[in-house]
Scaffold this motif. Structure first.
Motif, PDB file in Angstrom:
ATOM      1  N   VAL A  89       0.864  -1.183   0.000  1.00  0.00           N
ATOM      2  CA  VAL A  89       0.000   0.000   0.000  1.00  0.00           C
ATOM      3  C   VAL A  89       0.896   1.227   0.000  1.00  0.00           C
ATOM      4  CG1 VAL A  89      -1.987  -1.092   1.109  1.00  0.00           C
ATOM      5  CG2 VAL A  89      -0.184  -0.053   2.515  1.00  0.00           C
ATOM      6  N   SER A 149      -3.000   4.280  -2.854  1.00  0.00           N
ATOM      7  CA  SER A 149      -3.008   3.207  -3.842  1.00  0.00           C
ATOM      8  C   SER A 149      -2.552   1.900  -3.214  1.00  0.00           C
ATOM      9  CB  SER A 149      -2.103   3.552  -5.033  1.00  0.00           C
ATOM     10  OG  SER A 149      -0.764   3.739  -4.608  1.00  0.00           O
ATOM     11  N   ARG A 196       0.572  -0.293  -9.511  1.00  0.00           N
ATOM     12  CA  ARG A 196      -0.341   0.175  -8.480  1.00  0.00           C
ATOM     13  C   ARG A 196      -1.617   0.735  -9.114  1.00  0.00           C
ATOM     14  NH1 ARG A 196       3.379   4.263  -9.280  1.00  0.00           N
ATOM     15  NH2 ARG A 196       2.496   6.381  -9.511  1.00  0.00           N
ATOM     16  N   SER A 197      -2.639   0.796  -8.292  1.00  0.00           N
ATOM     17  CA  SER A 197      -3.910   1.364  -8.711  1.00  0.00           C
ATOM     18  C   SER A 197      -4.531   2.060  -7.509  1.00  0.00           C
ATOM     19  CB  SER A 197      -4.850   0.274  -9.239  1.00  0.00           C
ATOM     20  OG  SER A 197      -6.085   0.818  -9.643  1.00  0.00           O
ATOM     21  N   GLY A 198      -5.169   3.215  -7.753  1.00  0.00           N
ATOM     22  CA  GLY A 198      -5.747   3.938  -6.631  1.00  0.00           C
ATOM     23  C   GLY A 198      -6.437   5.207  -7.064  1.00  0.00           C
ATOM     24  N   TYR A 223      -9.166   8.272 -10.888  1.00  0.00           N
ATOM     25  CA  TYR A 223      -8.686   6.902 -10.675  1.00  0.00           C
ATOM     26  C   TYR A 223      -7.474   6.693 -11.570  1.00  0.00           C
ATOM     27  CZ  TYR A 223      -8.321   1.871 -11.379  1.00  0.00           C
ATOM     28  OH  TYR A 223      -7.845   0.589 -11.487  1.00  0.00           O
TER      29      TYR A 223
END
Length: 398
Positions: A225, A256, A268-270, A304
């Motif tokens: 994270v 993320s 990563r994604s967030g 996003y």
């Protein structure tokens, strides 16, 4: 805010110094390389009534290291990293001036061949221009609006082995310089060039002479994270106008999660929240409807994103693409300041991008659970510069 540009330059120099400190993680088999390169090409016009100009001519020197024994060597096929310092005569000194740059770089071998191979080079750093736009003394230069700018290079070189201590290189380059919308005008300066260069190996450790032991790549994955806090600066307006506006902050917070692959690549994604001080002040000053009903929300941006970070010890190259979920003021801003198609409007309203460099306190190939980093980034609306900013962040392995 000239100090802002100086901070960009200082940050890049610090990152480079950290990068060379990675030599402590290697053994003497790593090769130290000096390079001298001569470049010729042409500035590519990118707006109407472009000033006349002659071909560009440049010369620069580099010092770097071929990583045979670093922790990331095998994964990136024994890359070369370093720093370049250069000078470019831009073909019209009265309008474009002269360019000097300082640029950290990464070179990757495109094949498993050690001799006569093709290498891709990516560089991102800072440039200084001896002259730039001025409404009285230099009104024709709307490409460069400030003395300090970002400098970007993408190149492909063919290398020929000459001896234990030298290689010959011939290459093609794309060169770009712009200030990231921190001072208008900012069309940017684009050039296409070819080059010839010589590499000299200080410790007689040329590619074919080094006994490289092929090791199996690790294929482990680990969840993480991440949280970042950032601040940037820009002027309110289109690429070329209005001139001389105030520089104000863009604040951002991002969260993320993702996967680290083999301690070398972070995916990563967030979500990121931004607050544009320029938008807020413009809404309040001009009582813009319907945005004035809730100026804080109207000056905010939520998007996003998916990001990829390539890790090289203490340094990383960070690339990100996002989809805007909330950016209401852009509905007023773009039609008012820009003069382009509805298609361009929707592309820039929906998509945002980011490119930058991060520096980590702990070696990314070694840290066990917790690390902190700082970075400097260029942010854009679908490729059109939005602002330049700095971030600090933390990453925790789960």
């Amino acid at each position: 805010m000239k100090g802002n540009y100086l901070l960009q330059l200082i940050a890049l120099i610090v990152f480079v110094q950290i990068g060379f400190a990675q030599q402590q993680d290697s053994v003497v088999n790593d090769a130290i390389v000096l390079e001298l390169e001569a470049v010729g090409g042409y500035v590519v016009p990118n707006y109407p009534n472009y000033p006349t100009h002659n071909p560009i001519l440049g010369i620069w020197g580099s010092i770097g290291k071929v990583h045979y024994q670093s922790l990331f060597s095998v994964h990136y096929n024994y890359p070369q990293t370093g720093i370049s310092v250069g000078y470019i005569h831009l073909g019209n000194t009265e309008i474009f001036g002269q360019q000097f740059f300082l640029m950290p770089y990464l070179s990757l071998n495109t094949s498993q061949k050690k001799l006569h191979s093709w290498w891709f080079r990516f560089g991102l750093g800072a440039a200084y221009f001896s002259t730039f736009y001025d409404s009285i003394s230099n009104p024709d230069n709307v490409a460069i609006g400030s003395s300090f700018t970002w400098a970007f290079q993408a190149a492909l070189h063919k290398k020929w082995y000459l001896s234990k201590t030298s290689n010959l290189k011939i290459g093609g380059h794309y060169l770009h310089a712009s200030n990231g919308h921190t001072q208008l005008p900012n069309f940017g300066l684009n050039s296409a060039a070819v080059s010839v260069a010589m590499e000299f190996f200080l410790n007689k450790n040329n590619y074919s002479e080094n006994p490289i032991k092929k090791e199996k790549k690790q294929h482990k994955k680990q969840w993480f994270v991440q949280a970042t806090q950032g601040v940037g600066f820009h002027e309110l307006g289109a690429t070329a106008h209005p001139i001389g506006g105030a520089k104000k902050e863009v604040f951002s917070t991002a969260f993320s999660a993702g996967l680290i692959f083999s301690n070398h690549i972070k995916i990563r994604s967030g979500f990121t929240y931004r607050f544009y001080k320029q938008y807020y002040d413009d809404i309040r000053k001009n009582n813009l409807q319907p945005y004035i009903e809730n100026p804080n929300a109207s000056a905010s941006n939520l998007y996003y994103f998916i990001g990829s970070e390539f890790l090289f010890g203490h340094i990383s190259i960070d690339v990100e693409g996002g989809l805007n979920l909330h950016k209401p003021y852009f509905n007023y801003f773009y039609p008012y300041y820009e003069n382009s198609s509805n298609f361009d409007f929707w592309l820039k309203k929906l998509f945002c991008t980011q490119l930058g460099l991060n520096g980590y306190v702990l070696n990314t190939q070694k840290f066990q659970r917790f690390n902190v980093f700082a970075g400097i980034h260029l942010y854009a609306n679908f490729g059109q510069a939005d602002f330049t900013g700095a971030i600090v962040g933390t990453v925790i392995k789960l």
